[in-house]
Design a protein around this motif. Structure first.
Motif, short mmCIF file in Angstrom:
data_model
loop_
_atom_site.label_atom_id
_atom_site.label_comp_id
_atom_site.label_asym_id
_atom_site.label_seq_id
_atom_site.Cartn_x
_atom_site.Cartn_y
_atom_site.Cartn_z
N UNK A 236 15.39 -2.37 8.14
CA UNK A 236 16.71 -1.83 8.46
C UNK A 236 16.66 -0.85 9.62
N UNK A 237 15.60 -0.05 9.66
CA UNK A 237 15.47 0.98 10.70
C UNK A 237 14.83 0.46 11.98
N UNK A 238 14.56 -0.85 12.02
CA UNK A 238 13.96 -1.47 13.20
C UNK A 238 12.63 -0.80 13.57
N UNK A 239 11.79 -0.59 12.56
CA UNK A 239 10.51 0.10 12.75
C UNK A 239 9.32 -0.81 12.49
N UNK A 240 9.56 -2.11 12.44
CA UNK A 240 8.43 -3.04 12.24
C UNK A 240 7.48 -2.91 13.43
N UNK A 241 6.21 -2.74 13.14
CA UNK A 241 5.20 -2.52 14.19
C UNK A 241 4.89 -1.06 14.41
N UNK A 242 5.84 -0.19 14.04
CA UNK A 242 5.61 1.25 14.16
C UNK A 242 5.19 1.88 12.83
N UNK A 243 5.58 1.25 11.75
CA UNK A 243 5.29 1.77 10.41
C UNK A 243 4.43 0.76 9.66
N UNK A 244 3.42 1.25 8.97
CA UNK A 244 2.54 0.42 8.16
C UNK A 244 2.97 0.47 6.69
N UNK A 245 3.09 -0.68 6.07
CA UNK A 245 3.36 -0.76 4.63
C UNK A 245 2.30 -1.64 3.99
N UNK A 246 1.58 -1.09 3.02
CA UNK A 246 0.59 -1.86 2.28
C UNK A 246 0.76 -1.58 0.79
N UNK A 247 0.27 -2.49 -0.05
CA UNK A 247 0.32 -2.23 -1.48
C UNK A 247 0.42 -3.50 -2.30
N UNK A 248 0.69 -3.32 -3.59
CA UNK A 248 0.76 -4.44 -4.53
C UNK A 248 2.00 -5.29 -4.29
N UNK A 249 1.81 -6.59 -4.15
CA UNK A 249 2.95 -7.50 -4.04
C UNK A 249 2.62 -8.82 -4.74
N UNK A 250 3.66 -9.51 -5.19
CA UNK A 250 3.55 -10.92 -5.54
C UNK A 250 3.64 -11.69 -4.23
N UNK A 251 2.69 -12.58 -3.92
CA UNK A 251 2.69 -13.24 -2.61
C UNK A 251 4.03 -13.87 -2.21
N UNK A 252 4.63 -14.65 -3.12
CA UNK A 252 5.88 -15.32 -2.77
C UNK A 252 7.02 -14.33 -2.57
N UNK A 253 6.99 -13.22 -3.31
CA UNK A 253 8.06 -12.23 -3.19
C UNK A 253 7.96 -11.45 -1.88
N UNK A 254 6.74 -11.23 -1.43
CA UNK A 254 6.56 -10.46 -0.20
C UNK A 254 6.44 -11.31 1.05
N UNK A 255 6.56 -12.63 0.91
CA UNK A 255 6.27 -13.54 2.01
C UNK A 255 7.06 -13.26 3.27
N UNK A 256 8.37 -13.09 3.15
CA UNK A 256 9.19 -12.91 4.34
C UNK A 256 8.83 -11.61 5.07
N UNK A 257 8.47 -10.59 4.31
CA UNK A 257 8.10 -9.31 4.92
C UNK A 257 6.71 -9.37 5.54
N UNK A 258 5.82 -10.13 4.94
CA UNK A 258 4.51 -10.35 5.55
C UNK A 258 4.66 -11.07 6.88
N UNK A 259 5.50 -12.10 6.87
CA UNK A 259 5.67 -12.90 8.09
C UNK A 259 6.39 -12.14 9.20
N UNK A 260 7.28 -11.22 8.82
CA UNK A 260 7.97 -10.41 9.84
C UNK A 260 7.12 -9.24 10.31
N UNK A 261 6.07 -8.90 9.54
CA UNK A 261 5.24 -7.74 9.88
C UNK A 261 5.69 -6.46 9.23
N UNK A 262 6.76 -6.51 8.42
CA UNK A 262 7.23 -5.30 7.74
C UNK A 262 6.24 -4.84 6.67
N UNK A 263 5.56 -5.80 6.03
CA UNK A 263 4.42 -5.49 5.17
C UNK A 263 3.17 -5.96 5.90
N UNK A 264 2.24 -5.03 6.09
CA UNK A 264 1.02 -5.35 6.83
C UNK A 264 0.11 -6.23 6.00
#
Length: 328
Positions: A236-264
């Motif tokens: 939402x804040x257009x900070x993909x690439x500037x902010x790192x997010x890591x942690x526990x995820x279900x692969x399918x649930x986090x897929x879109x964010x992994x592919x966009x780079x929002x989740x590292x």
């Protein structure tokens, strides 16, 4: 003579029925194993339930999942009380609060109910606890990737499911110690925050922290909803690439964010393994099987038994390139 013969036949039939019943009990056919998760309705515990169902189908056991609609330790106590009163054979639990559950789990044991926990090493009131990863190694894996992504500097935020979840806080403790030692230019922006089981709360918290701390670069999130909420805020804040997010995820649930780079990157084990292993151990105890250094659970790999905790080292690292390979 006929009466004597009849009595002999009847006795033989009774003994046969008793023998069959004992064999069925030994095989687990008569067992009722209730599995109390932290919260129902989120993807992690839906996958967890698949492991319980697989076990139930494989061994012909009445094993099933129940739990509160929110991550509420008091509600877990109520559910366990009801299960005790209903006379289940075993209760497997993923505790929201290890301390709050102590007395009710001990009550279950006092009534002859087998108790197995997961994500709660050294749980008071449990016969055994099973863990799918080695805590310190898992925490260091997450910390190293977070440091690499942010260049080893700047502020970071630390999310947990709640301040009383044993496993999340053990990881968080070690992450803090490890980063302070290995990456002193990374500093915790504020005390760890309990929002890892609620994506909406994690999103709101992330937006607030981004407004408050100018040097905040990294979110380390324990609890499968923490990274999702943080990634929503970063997007939402257009900070993909500037902010790192890591942690526990279900692969399918986090897929879109992994592919966009929002989740590292994401980290987990197969939750279905946790569900399966918990029930398998409960059945072993009910059957009177020996649980020692030679104990095995099918397809789980090596097990390190320390006191009453069974440690299995099966972590997975989830990325944009491999998330589809895990199948959940």
């Amino acid at each position: 003579m006929k009466k004597k013969l009849s009595l002999v036949v009847m006795l033989a039939m009774v003994l046969s029925i008793l023998a069959f019943g004992a064999a069925a009990q030994a095989d687990g056919d008569e067992y009722e194993i209730a599995v109390v998760v932290k919260v129902v309705g989120i993807d992690y515990f839906s996958v967890f339930e698949e492991g319980v169902k697989e076990f139930a189908d494989e061994y012909g056991v009445n094993a099933y999942v129940t739990g509160p609609s929110t991550a509420d330790a008091a509600e877990q106590v109520n559910i366990i009380e009801d299960l005790i009163n209903s006379g289940v054979d075993a209760i497997c639990v993923v505790p929201n609060d290890a301390t709050v559950l102590e007395s009710v789990l001990q009550k279950a044991q006092d009534q002859g109910i087998v108790v197995v926990t997961t994500e709660s090493p050294d749980q008071v009131g449990a016969d055994y606890d099973v863990e799918m990863i080695i805590n310190d190694a898992f925490a260091e894996l997450v910390a190293e990737d977070a440091a690499a992504a942010c260049g080893g500097e700047g502020q970071y935020a630390l999310y947990v499911g709640s301040l009383t979840v044993p496993l999340h806080n053990a990881w968080a403790d070690h992450v803090e110690e490890y980063l302070a030692d290995k990456y002193p230019d990374m500093t915790l922006c504020t005390d760890r925050i309990a929002c890892g089981e609620d994506s909406a709360l994690a999103r709101e918290t992330t937006l607030d922290l981004l407004k408050t701390y100018d040097d905040l670069k990294t979110f380390i999130c324990f609890g499968s909803q923490g990274p999702i909420g943080a990634a929503e805020a970063v997007t939402e804040e257009d900070l993909i690439g500037d902010i790192t997010v890591v942690g526990n995820i279900i692969p399918s649930e986090g897929a879109s964010y992994l592919e966009s780079g929002a989740i590292t990157s994401g980290y987990l084990w197969d939750p279905a393994d946790s569900g399966y292993a918990s029930c398998y151990i409960a059945q072993s105890v009910l059957n009177g099987d020996t649980i020692d250094e030679n104990y095995e659970i099918p397809n789980m790999g090596d097990i390190d038994l320390q006191d009453a905790t069974l440690w299995i080292d099966n972590p997975i690292t989830i990325t944009a390139d491999n998330w589809e390979s895990f199948g959940f």
